[in-house]
Design an enzyme around this catalytic site. Structure first.
Site, PDB file in Angstrom:
ATOM      1  CE1 TYR A 153      -7.883  13.684   0.047  1.00 51.10           C
ATOM      2  CE2 TYR A 153      -9.070  12.641   1.842  1.00 51.10           C
ATOM      3  CZ  TYR A 153      -8.967  12.970   0.504  1.00 51.10           C
ATOM      4  OH  TYR A 153      -9.962  12.602  -0.368  1.00 51.10           O
ATOM      5  CB  ALA A 154      -8.809  15.642   7.366  1.00 54.82           C
TER       6      ALA A 154
END
Length: 244
Positions: A153-154
């Site tokens: 996600y990051a």
């Protein structure tokens, strides 16, 4: 519609931060395209809330990663309201697991929505946003906080930051600002899903303000960037109560 009415398109506006952004921009007198992917009922509720407050809104649907679908979304908003001045891209997905355990099919789905989707929307925005407008993308404070389980996600949001900063420079001469907002822990269904109360309390205690953010907190920053914040350009704004 007045010819001076500004028009916003907010992706992922059927709930959470997107809904708060759509409602907040409507209070600034903007007509709002309320984009959704699958939850038509929730999008119509957002439209109803805007209209109940005296604003104008239109629900529009499309897969953010499908260039044809999003071209149709932009065209529908332009046809309804006369143009587009502000694009706010909040739509995204979040799948969490340690790197060693992360399913690659889930990784591909996340990247398709979060990276390709952000690029498709940014490309349409770059082609269509009128002079004096604004583009606001969404990153996350996790790009700096490095919470375990958030690597894909990051990484997807790091890509969004890179695209945003480059696009700001590519829009030279257009009088269009391009910025990213990077929320910290915010009390949305996307964030709260799968977390026990102990985890939620621990995250809420981290900012000096000692609470989770709210969708309305984030919407205030977006409204600034979409309106009076004309000298803020090519930036990533961390909106997290001072957590980092």
């Amino acid at each position: 519609m007045s010819k001076t009415t500004r028009v916003a398109l907010v992706t992922g506006a059927s709930g959470g931060i997107g809904r708060a952004v759509a409602r907040r921009l409507a209070t600034e007198g903007m007509a709002v395209g309320v984009h959704y992917a699958g939850n038509r009922k929730a999008a119509e509720e957002t439209v109803a809330a805007v209209e109940a407050a005296g604003g104008r809104a239109l629900a529009v649907s499309g897969d953010v990663a499908d260039e044809g679908a999003m071209a149709d979304v932009f065209s529908a908003v332009e046809e309804a309201f006369g143009g587009i001045d502000v694009v706010v891209h909040t739509a995204g997905v979040m799948t969490l697991a340690p790197v060693a355990e992360f399913d690659l099919d889930a990784f591909d789905r996340l990247m398709r929505t979060n990276v390709r989707g952000a690029f498709v929307v940014a490309r349409e925005a770059a082609r269509r946003v009128r002079e004096g407008g604004a583009v606001v993308t969404f990153s996350t404070s996790v790009t700096r906080l490095a919470f375990p389980g958030y690597a894909p996600y990051a990484a997807s949001k790091g890509a969004v930051e890179a695209m945003t900063l480059v696009l700001a420079r590519e829009m030279r001469g257009r009088d269009v600002t391009v910025n990213a907002v990077a929320p910290g822990p915010t009390a949305t269904p996307l964030f709260l899903e799968g977390k026990d109360q102990e985890t939620i309390d621990r995250l809420a205690a981290q900012p000096p303000l000692e609470r989770l953010g709210t969708p309305e907190d984030i919407a205030e920053t977006v409204a600034f960037l979409a309106g009076p914040g004309r000298w803020v350009n090519g930036q990533v704004l961390f909106v997290n109560g001072g957590i980092a």
